[in-house]
Design an enzyme around this catalytic site. Structure first.
Site, mmCIF file in Angstrom:
data_model
loop_
_atom_site.group_PDB
_atom_site.id
_atom_site.type_symbol
_atom_site.label_atom_id
_atom_site.label_comp_id
_atom_site.label_asym_id
_atom_site.label_seq_id
_atom_site.Cartn_x
_atom_site.Cartn_y
_atom_site.Cartn_z
ATOM 1 C CE LYS A 1 -4.712 0.724 0.523
ATOM 2 N NZ LYS A 1 -5.776 0.428 -0.149
HETATM 3 N N1 GLU Z 1 -7.239 0.185 -3.529
HETATM 4 C C1 GLU Z 1 -7.891 -0.918 -3.344
HETATM 5 C C2 GLU Z 1 -8.438 -2.031 -2.266
HETATM 6 O O1 GLU Z 1 -7.796 -0.854 -1.174
HETATM 7 C C3 GLU Z 1 -7.409 -1.679 -5.057
HETATM 8 C C4 GLU Z 1 -6.010 -2.128 -5.058
HETATM 9 C C5 GLU Z 1 -5.763 -2.423 -5.465
HETATM 10 O O2 GLU Z 1 -6.592 -2.637 -7.043
HETATM 11 O O3 GLU Z 1 -4.608 -2.736 -6.172
HETATM 12 O O4 GLU Z 1 -7.925 -2.417 -2.238
#
Ligand code: GLU
Length: 476
Positions: free
Chosen positions: A107
């Site tokens: 993240k």
């Molecule tokens: N930000 C989104 C999540 O928390 C999508 C992550 C992604 O598609 O890699 O799942």
């Protein structure tokens, strides 16, 4: 004043993880390996804006590399911090394992209020942040693939993809370095709606199981169910829209950062959304139903509560007063570990974040595969499928003529049946299948084990087990 101390987000995820591994049979070494966050990179960089040098702080955290690339969004918010990014990266590991996307968890975040900058400035900032991550392979199609999260969207992903392509001019897979891109930069149909769509599919699947509904004291299907949604961003908006327009649910409350609207007769999501797009606030939309203290609506009577905004919104201070018998966590971490305990004792059924909002990363996976295969889904088989369907229709038409008034095809059957699936239909079908399969794996543990009493623990057990298997097969 609550006597119990509220843990931070990272600690909350750890507490949930600990509760799950206590029910599993992992070696302490492996347990610790899965719990810890592998690495967090902090970057401070300067961008010259409005004649002055501004310094920004950003993070990219890698929780687990049992599979690569690692995957997870990049968030833009003034509140972003290392604890939060690490908690979110851990959730990505478990989320990816649960929906069987072949990724580890990661993240990113940038401490910035995007509303304070214009588009040109945001592009400078995003490109510079991306540059810092790309040169360390923290953005790379084979190693680390970001996506949108709170405060970012297609536009930012297009800038990141372009920045990567400029720095890797001969990488034929450059487009796969980030997902959630616009269609003309290598995106996929259905990615924008994906997380909200996933929430809808998750609820549809939940409502297919009598035993599960009974746990929440609910019955029937989604038709007429009263829903309160918190956050009308990309996820909350799409979830509320699909559930009301397609499943007949009634959205009785909408909570936003600067107020809320409660109307037992049901609100019009499209109208509220249009109002917010135009005015940037929910204020002024409908005075009679407006409430200054939006968060208090979380405690109102409804059948399903959908927190789709920030983490920690249901906590020790309000958990006791939550009336919804069913909560689906469209946001990441909206219920703290302490609140989770209170709600469990009350008998509230919680469909946990690592499952409920996995639609986003699922469709990101499809986009990544599309980018690596350099062809859109359905391109080869669509017309062939239509030709085969045509054969059947021809036969049915012959039968229709032969039987005269005794039988005829249902009016729009021919048209519907003849049309081969396009990319959007295939994406939705893949997402629906993913959400059903994952839910079935979770409920098997939920109902199959005497010592598992809630969906969150069941979901953690399923995903930690998969991560553990993957580590073991590497000889760890
Ligand atoms: N930000 C989104 C999540 O928390 C999508 C992550 C992604 O598609 O890699 O799942």
């Amino acid at each position: 004043m609550a006597a119990q101390k509220e843990p931070g987000f990272r600690e909350s995820v750890n507490l949930m993880f600990n509760r799950a591994v206590a029910l599993m049979d992992l070696s302490p070494g492996l347990e610790e390996k899965i719990r810890v966050c592998n690495a967090t990179y902090t970057v401070r960089f300067g961008v010259r804006l409005r004649g002055k040098l501004h310094t920004f702080t950003g993070y990219r955290s890698v929780h687990s590399e049992h599979m690569e690339p690692v995957k997870g969004g990049i968030r833009y918010a003034p509140t972003v911090n290392q604890d939060e990014v690490e908690a979110l990266a851990a959730l990505m590991t478990f989320k990816c394992a649960l929906v069987e996307t072949p990724f580890g968890g990661s993240k990113g975040g940038l401490c910035i209020d995007p509303r304070e900058y214009d588009e040109y400035e945001l592009e400078q900032i995003t490109r510079r942040f991306a540059y810092e991550l790309i040169k360390r392979d923290l953005i790379n199609p084979a190693q680390n693939v970001p996506a949108p999260d709170m405060g970012t969207g297609e536009r930012e992903m297009a800038w990141i993809a372009d920045q990567y392509a400029r720095m890797h001019t001969t990488d034929i897979n450059a487009r796969a370095c980030v997902t959630g891109k616009p269609l003309d930069s290598g995106g996929i149909h259905g990615r924008v709606e994906a997380t909200g769509r996933g929430v809808q599919y998750a609820l549809q699947e939940f409502f297919r199981h009598e035993d599960d509904k009974k746990e929440a004291g609910l019955s029937g299907d989604l038709e007429g169910k009263r829903i309160i949604v918190q956050g009308l961003g990309n996820v909350g908006y799409h979830a509320a829209k699909f559930l009301s327009e397609e499943d007949g649910a009634k959205i009785v409350g909408v909570i936003e950062r600067d107020g809320g609207i409660l109307d037992p007769e049901g609100v019009d999501i499209e109208k509220i959304h249009a109002w917010m797009q135009k005015h940037g606030t929910i204020r002024g939309y409908a005075d009679t139903h407006f409430r200054e203290d939006g968060a208090s609506l979380l405690e109102e009577e409804c059948d399903i509560l959908i927190p789709a905004a920030l983490e920690g919104v249901i906590n020790l201070s309000n958990a006791k007063r939550i009336k919804a018998p069913l909560i689906i966590e469209a946001a990441n971490g909206p219920i703290t570990a302490g609140a989770d305990e209170i709600l469990r004792h009350k008998g509230t059924v919680i469909i946990p974040d690592l499952y409920a909002n996995a639609g986003g990363v699922t469709v990101s996976y499809f986009e990544w595969v599309k980018n690596l295969s350099h062809i859109r889904f359905g391109r080869l088989q669509r017309r062939q499928e239509e030709a085969r369907h045509r054969l059947l229709i021809n036969e049915l038409e012959r039968l229709d003529r032969y039987l005269g008034d005794a039988w005829s095809m249902t009016p729009d059957f021919k048209e519907k049946y003849l049309r081969g699936a396009d990319e959007l239909e295939l994406v939705r079908s893949g997402l629906d299948d993913t959400m059903r399969e994952a839910y079935q794996a979770i409920r098997e543990v939920w109902h199959g084990r005497e010592d598992v009493h809630d969906l969150r623990m069941a979901a953690y057990i399923v995903s930690i087990d998969r991560v553990a298997r993957s580590y073991r097969s590497k000889g760890l």
